[in-house]
Write a protein that holds these residues in place. Structure first.
Motif, PDB file in Angstrom:
ATOM      1  N   LEU A 202      44.462  35.895  48.735  1.00 46.85           N
ATOM      2  CA  LEU A 202      43.099  36.136  48.382  1.00 46.85           C
ATOM      3  C   LEU A 202      43.232  37.588  47.596  1.00 46.85           C
ATOM      4  CD1 LEU A 202      40.231  35.530  48.425  1.00 46.85           C
ATOM      5  CD2 LEU A 202      40.074  36.708  50.781  1.00 46.85           C
ATOM      6  N   ARG A 203      44.287  38.301  47.752  1.00 49.28           N
ATOM      7  CA  ARG A 203      44.631  39.753  47.392  1.00 49.28           C
ATOM      8  C   ARG A 203      44.341  39.893  45.734  1.00 49.28           C
ATOM      9  NH1 ARG A 203      46.546  44.826  49.187  1.00 49.28           N
ATOM     10  NH2 ARG A 203      46.427  46.076  47.657  1.00 49.28           N
ATOM     11  N   PRO A 204      44.972  38.858  44.998  1.00 53.99           N
ATOM     12  CA  PRO A 204      45.013  39.215  43.716  1.00 53.99           C
ATOM     13  C   PRO A 204      43.465  38.805  43.208  1.00 53.99           C
ATOM     14  CG  PRO A 204      46.871  37.906  44.035  1.00 53.99           C
ATOM     15  CD  PRO A 204      45.974  37.979  45.304  1.00 53.99           C
ATOM     16  N   TYR A 205      42.843  38.146  43.824  1.00 53.10           N
ATOM     17  CA  TYR A 205      41.551  37.686  43.304  1.00 53.10           C
ATOM     18  C   TYR A 205      40.589  38.647  43.671  1.00 53.10           C
ATOM     19  CZ  TYR A 205      36.838  36.059  44.340  1.00 53.10           C
ATOM     20  OH  TYR A 205      35.647  35.912  44.332  1.00 53.10           O
ATOM     21  N   LEU A 206      40.523  39.382  44.806  1.00 54.02           N
ATOM     22  CA  LEU A 206      39.710  40.491  45.109  1.00 54.02           C
ATOM     23  C   LEU A 206      40.120  41.694  44.089  1.00 54.02           C
ATOM     24  CD1 LEU A 206      40.106  40.571  48.948  1.00 54.02           C
ATOM     25  CD2 LEU A 206      37.955  39.872  47.795  1.00 54.02           C
ATOM     26  N   ASP A 207      41.417  41.922  43.841  1.00 52.41           N
ATOM     27  CA  ASP A 207      41.856  43.333  42.931  1.00 52.41           C
ATOM     28  C   ASP A 207      41.138  42.890  41.785  1.00 52.41           C
ATOM     29  OD1 ASP A 207      43.355  44.244  45.025  1.00 52.41           O
ATOM     30  OD2 ASP A 207      45.366  43.515  44.444  1.00 52.41           O
ATOM     31  N   ARG A 208      41.128  41.659  41.082  1.00 51.53           N
ATOM     32  CA  ARG A 208      40.492  41.484  39.830  1.00 51.53           C
ATOM     33  C   ARG A 208      39.094  41.560  39.833  1.00 51.53           C
ATOM     34  NH1 ARG A 208      42.410  36.728  39.571  1.00 51.53           N
ATOM     35  NH2 ARG A 208      40.654  35.393  39.807  1.00 51.53           N
ATOM     36  N   GLN A 209      38.315  41.209  40.912  1.00 49.34           N
ATOM     37  CA  GLN A 209      36.915  41.161  40.849  1.00 49.34           C
ATOM     38  C   GLN A 209      36.268  42.702  40.892  1.00 49.34           C
ATOM     39  OE1 GLN A 209      34.790  38.386  40.640  1.00 49.34           O
ATOM     40  NE2 GLN A 209      36.723  37.579  40.397  1.00 49.34           N
ATOM     41  N   GLY A 261      27.346  39.274  41.482  1.00 51.38           N
ATOM     42  CA  GLY A 261      27.797  38.221  40.778  1.00 51.38           C
ATOM     43  C   GLY A 261      29.117  37.835  40.471  1.00 51.38           C
ATOM     44  N   LEU A 262      29.678  37.863  41.358  1.00 51.71           N
ATOM     45  CA  LEU A 262      31.360  37.905  41.612  1.00 51.71           C
ATOM     46  C   LEU A 262      31.716  36.227  41.574  1.00 51.71           C
ATOM     47  CD1 LEU A 262      32.353  39.914  44.911  1.00 51.71           C
ATOM     48  CD2 LEU A 262      32.240  40.613  42.484  1.00 51.71           C
ATOM     49  N   GLU A 263      32.645  36.110  41.051  1.00 53.58           N
ATOM     50  CA  GLU A 263      33.264  34.621  40.494  1.00 53.58           C
ATOM     51  C   GLU A 263      33.354  34.025  42.162  1.00 53.58           C
ATOM     52  OE1 GLU A 263      36.730  34.828  38.099  1.00 53.58           O
ATOM     53  OE2 GLU A 263      35.637  35.744  36.530  1.00 53.58           O
ATOM     54  N   ASP A 264      33.267  32.894  42.146  1.00 52.97           N
ATOM     55  CA  ASP A 264      33.816  32.091  43.442  1.00 52.97           C
ATOM     56  C   ASP A 264      35.241  31.865  43.303  1.00 52.97           C
ATOM     57  OD1 ASP A 264      31.320  31.694  44.247  1.00 52.97           O
ATOM     58  OD2 ASP A 264      31.036  29.647  43.383  1.00 52.97           O
ATOM     59  N   ARG A 265      35.818  32.068  44.394  1.00 53.16           N
ATOM     60  CA  ARG A 265      37.382  31.989  44.561  1.00 53.16           C
ATOM     61  C   ARG A 265      37.589  30.472  44.448  1.00 53.16           C
ATOM     62  NH1 ARG A 265      40.868  32.149  50.128  1.00 53.16           N
ATOM     63  NH2 ARG A 265      42.963  32.158  49.114  1.00 53.16           N
ATOM     64  N   ASN A 266      38.778  30.083  43.719  1.00 54.11           N
ATOM     65  CA  ASN A 266      39.131  28.926  43.556  1.00 54.11           C
ATOM     66  C   ASN A 266      40.183  28.717  44.700  1.00 54.11           C
ATOM     67  OD1 ASN A 266      37.397  27.914  41.405  1.00 54.11           O
ATOM     68  ND2 ASN A 266      38.747  28.527  39.869  1.00 54.11           N
ATOM     69  N   ILE A 267      40.003  27.228  45.249  1.00 58.01           N
ATOM     70  CA  ILE A 267      41.069  26.909  46.326  1.00 58.01           C
ATOM     71  C   ILE A 267      41.831  25.516  45.453  1.00 58.01           C
ATOM     72  CG2 ILE A 267      41.555  25.971  48.467  1.00 58.01           C
ATOM     73  CD1 ILE A 267      40.725  28.670  48.540  1.00 58.01           C
TER      74      ILE A 267
END
Length: 297
Positions: A202-209, A261-267
């Motif tokens: 989850l860390r890369p996704y959070l950092d990008r958002q 308006g954050l992107e949903d996280r893809n699984i």
């Protein structure tokens, strides 16, 4: 020395007759004779001797037979075991998934898959970990298929979006922000955060958002797993951004919708490409893709 030669050797030792051995091996007598000549030349010793119309093992042949015959039996057992494991109706799958998927998506997929008569006998062995661990297990062939974040660009792996998760803010029940049902992240910056560690998918996704929003958080501590994050937030150690997972309701925290308006996280469903040739794995992989298609329709 090859397997075919050893198979001919055992058949000839048992039948003590070249023609009978050739018939049992479904080949010609010259083929068996040539294979035995080559084998004897390679070993440097005669394995058979003629006794009238029959052929019997020499002393050295008997010694060799004591090793070859059980070895071939073990190979046959290994072959049968592999066939059992890859059988598309009764095989076995090593299935890995990130912790949050163990309460919803993973059991839902398994239950739906095993409810179908054709695949009801297929067995699963389960593994859990963070996304980095799931990827490592895939590459090391510890597992056959996994559910994780897309944190690897290894060309040996194939990824398919399996589900999406909304990101929410969680705060202690008695926190000043708990009065909100919706919030913008800039309204939270005065409070310390419990954040995901670098080993978390989850860390890369959070950092990008956060980078896209131009926001920098005050991080109180970093943890790798969702329930640990919820535990620390519940104990008033900080607030947290995390996926909207069912287990949030089990902790003394308030869930707040984020208005940025954050992107949903893809699984993702992840698999080693060459493993898709395994019949039982291909069966489950195709089933999962079908479910993805149905859910997206």
């Amino acid at each position: 020395m090859n397997l075919r030669q050893l198979e001919y050797f055992v058949l000839l030792a048992k039948s003590e007759h070249m023609t009978k051995a050739a018939k049992l091996a479904n080949t010609s007598q010259p083929n068996v004779s040539h294979a035995m000549n080559v084998l004897e030349q390679e070993l440097g010793v005669a394995l058979f001797e003629k006794k009238g119309r029959n052929i019997s093992l020499t002393r050295h042949g008997r010694i060799f037979y004591e090793y070859v015959q059980p070895a071939l039996l073990e190979l046959e057992k290994g072959q049968r075991r592999l066939q059992e494991l890859i059988n598309p109706t009764s095989g076995e799958i090593e299935f890995g998934f990130i912790y949050t998927m163990g309460s919803t998506l993973a059991p839902q997929l398994i239950q739906a898959f095993q409810q179908e008569e054709e695949t009801s006998a297929i067995r699963f062995v389960f593994h859990q970990g963070n996304s980095n661990q799931i990827i490592r297990m895939l590459l090391e062939d510890t597992i056959d298929i996994g559910i994780c974040s897309l944190i690897s660009d290894d060309s040996n792996l194939a990824f398919q979006v399996l589900a999406q998760e909304e990101l929410v803010l969680v705060v202690p029940e008695q926190h000043p922000l708990a009065q909100h049902d919706e919030i913008q992240l800039r309204e939270t910056l005065m409070y310390p955060y419990v954040y995901y560690g670098k080993q978390s998918g989850l860390r890369p996704y959070l950092d990008r958002q956060l980078d896209n929003l131009g926001i920098e958080l005050t991080v109180q501590c970093e943890l790798e797993e969702d329930h640990s994050v919820l535990g620390f937030v519940g104990e008033n150690y900080g607030i947290a951004l995390m996926p909207n997972i069912p287990s949030i309701a089990s902790y003394p925290v308030k869930k707040i919708k984020i208005k940025d308006g954050l992107e949903d996280r893809n699984i993702y469903l992840a698999v080693k490409k060459n493993n898709l040739e395994i019949p039982v794995l291909k069966k489950f992989y195709d089933f999962c893709l079908k479910k993805i298609s149905q859910n997206g329709a």
